[in-house]
Design an enzyme around this catalytic site. Structure first.
Site, PDB file in Angstrom:
ATOM      1  N   SER A   1      10.875 -28.762   4.423  1.00 28.72           N
ATOM      2  CA  SER A   1      11.532 -28.949   3.131  1.00 28.72           C
ATOM      3  C   SER A   1      10.850 -28.065   2.109  1.00 28.72           C
ATOM      4  O   SER A   1       9.618 -28.059   2.017  1.00 28.72           O
ATOM      5  CB  SER A   1      11.462 -30.408   2.679  1.00 28.72           C
ATOM      6  OG  SER A   1      11.808 -30.532   1.309  1.00 28.72           O
ATOM      7  N   GLY A   2      11.645 -27.329   1.333  1.00 26.25           N
ATOM      8  CA  GLY A   2      11.076 -26.454   0.321  1.00 26.25           C
ATOM      9  C   GLY A   2      10.464 -27.220  -0.833  1.00 26.25           C
ATOM     10  O   GLY A   2       9.303 -27.013  -1.197  1.00 26.25           O
TER      11      GLY A   2
ATOM     12  N   ASP B   1      20.576 -33.110  -4.743  1.00 29.39           N
ATOM     13  CA  ASP B   1      19.212 -32.645  -4.972  1.00 29.39           C
ATOM     14  C   ASP B   1      19.081 -32.187  -6.419  1.00 29.39           C
ATOM     15  O   ASP B   1      19.898 -31.426  -6.920  1.00 29.39           O
ATOM     16  CB  ASP B   1      18.905 -31.486  -4.015  1.00 29.39           C
ATOM     17  CG  ASP B   1      17.424 -31.189  -3.889  1.00 29.39           C
ATOM     18  OD1 ASP B   1      16.682 -31.421  -4.862  1.00 29.39           O
ATOM     19  OD2 ASP B   1      17.010 -30.717  -2.814  1.00 29.39           O
TER      20      ASP B   1
ATOM     21  N   GLY C   1      14.911 -25.650  -1.442  1.00 33.68           N
ATOM     22  CA  GLY C   1      14.324 -24.448  -0.854  1.00 33.68           C
ATOM     23  C   GLY C   1      14.877 -24.091   0.507  1.00 33.68           C
ATOM     24  O   GLY C   1      15.052 -22.902   0.828  1.00 33.68           O
ATOM     25  N   THR C   2      15.169 -25.097   1.333  1.00 35.12           N
ATOM     26  CA  THR C   2      15.741 -24.800   2.644  1.00 35.12           C
ATOM     27  C   THR C   2      17.172 -24.290   2.512  1.00 35.12           C
ATOM     28  O   THR C   2      17.611 -23.443   3.297  1.00 35.12           O
ATOM     29  CB  THR C   2      15.698 -26.039   3.551  1.00 35.12           C
ATOM     30  OG1 THR C   2      16.221 -27.176   2.836  1.00 35.12           O
ATOM     31  CG2 THR C   2      14.273 -26.340   4.004  1.00 35.12           C
TER      32      THR C   2
END
Length: 342
Positions: free
Chosen positions: A90-91, A252, A257-258
């Site tokens: 996860s970013g 989100d 990031g992903t």
């Protein structure tokens, strides 16, 4: 005050998305690798339920468990717990973990830059943190290799008809739709509808398209739906809006990031983004992550990119989650009024 369980947490967020970090009170789960340990947590669910369910958690929260790394070169390792998944990477959570490690004094900070090697369930990620006056001001994460899976796939979604979608992996698995074609301008007031439709699209993609990772046979589903805004070219690089619907139905708060990594992989596969170029993703609350294609590689037999993502994180508090022996809900509870947009 009495408690038969006390979990020590440093709370944080990365560009708006909550990513708390467990720093004590939980012993490492069984498993020879971080991935195996994450699979135990996913199957067992005891810890997930304790920290993610009400009254201690909620659908808005992600929680990361710090564990001793398995790789001899890694500085730390972490397992990510999202509302419905325990993913490879996860970013926003990697930025939260990095911020807590440095700002919390767990890993010594070096100014102006600190370099770390973190071990996520999906593999090793290099971290570079810009640090000043005792604060990690910006975190750069070399994410897992990311690839486009299907381009312009046709997906039938009940009530929406046939959609044209892309699918991709950016450390987690995505079905990607054109936000404008879906009637969205990616404004904050659209969050509920994006969450509701995004879950339907993700569920339909899991049934009709399926996902497989060439090197991780355990990861065989789509986690998220990315509503991708139009890409604009600016003097600073590419820029686009982004909204990601997360199971069981929320958006989100960060640009994800992903998702940014997955979108860069799709743009690269289409010839619309080159190595060295940047893409800044803008969330519904106006926060940003910036991605860069560092290079190319392969994942199995699939062409892939080596993405870097960057963003900011902040510590918001310190908590001790406790369990009184008389509490009739030791693993908490969830209700559909908040657990999933409908």
């Amino acid at each position: 005050m009495r408690s038969i369980k006390t979990v020590h947490v440093i709370s944080a967020h990365a560009e708006g998305e909550v990513g708390d970090v467990i720093v004590g009170g939980v012993k490492p789960p069984p498993g020879e690798t971080i991935w195996e340990q994450s699979r135990f947590i996913a199957r067992d669910e005891t810890l997930r339920n304790f920290v993610l369910n009400e009254p201690r958690g909620g659908v808005f929260r992600h929680v990361n468990l710090l564990v001793p790394p398995k790789h001899p070169d890694a500085d730390a390792a972490f397992i990510i717990m999202e509302p419905e998944d325990t993913p490879p990477m996860s970013g926003s959570n990697s930025i939260c973990v990095s911020t807590v490690l440095l700002d919390g004094g767990i890993v010594p900070m070096q100014e102006p830059e600190t370099h770390m090697l973190l071990e996520a369930p999906g593999g090793l990620v290099k971290v570079r943190a810009e640090c000043r006056n005792g604060k990690a001001e910006r975190i750069f994460v070399q994410n897992l290799p990311s690839f486009a899976a299907k381009l312009d796939a046709e997906l039938e979604v009940e009530g929406l008809g046939k959609l044209k979608v892309d699918t991709a992996y950016g450390g987690d698995s995505f079905v990607i739709v054109d936000a404008e074609a879906m009637g969205f301008s990616l404004k904050p007031e659209e969050a509920h509808e994006i969450a509701r439709l995004g879950v339907r699209i993700t569920n339909a993609a899991n049934k009709a398209l399926g996902f497989d990772h060439p090197e991780n046979p355990d990861w065989r589903h789509f986690s998220f739906c990315l509503f991708a805004g139009k890409v604009e070219r600016t003097a600073e690089g590419l820029r686009a809006g982004a909204a990601v619907a997360i199971q069981p139905g929320k958006v989100d708060r960060s640009p994800t990031g992903t998702a940014l990594s997955a979108r860069m992989a799709v743009l690269h596969a289409r010839g619309e983004m080159k190595e060295g170029e940047t893409l800044t993703a803008v969330s519904l609350i106006g926060s940003t992550f910036t991605g860069r294609i560092l290079g190319t590689t392969t994942v199995g037999d699939r062409p892939a990119i080596l993405p870097e993502i960057s963003g900011r994180g902040w510590i918001t508090g310190i908590h001790q989650h406790m369990l009184d022996p008389s509490d009739p809900w030791p693993e908490g509870y969830r209700l559909t009024d908040t657990w999933g947009a409908r």
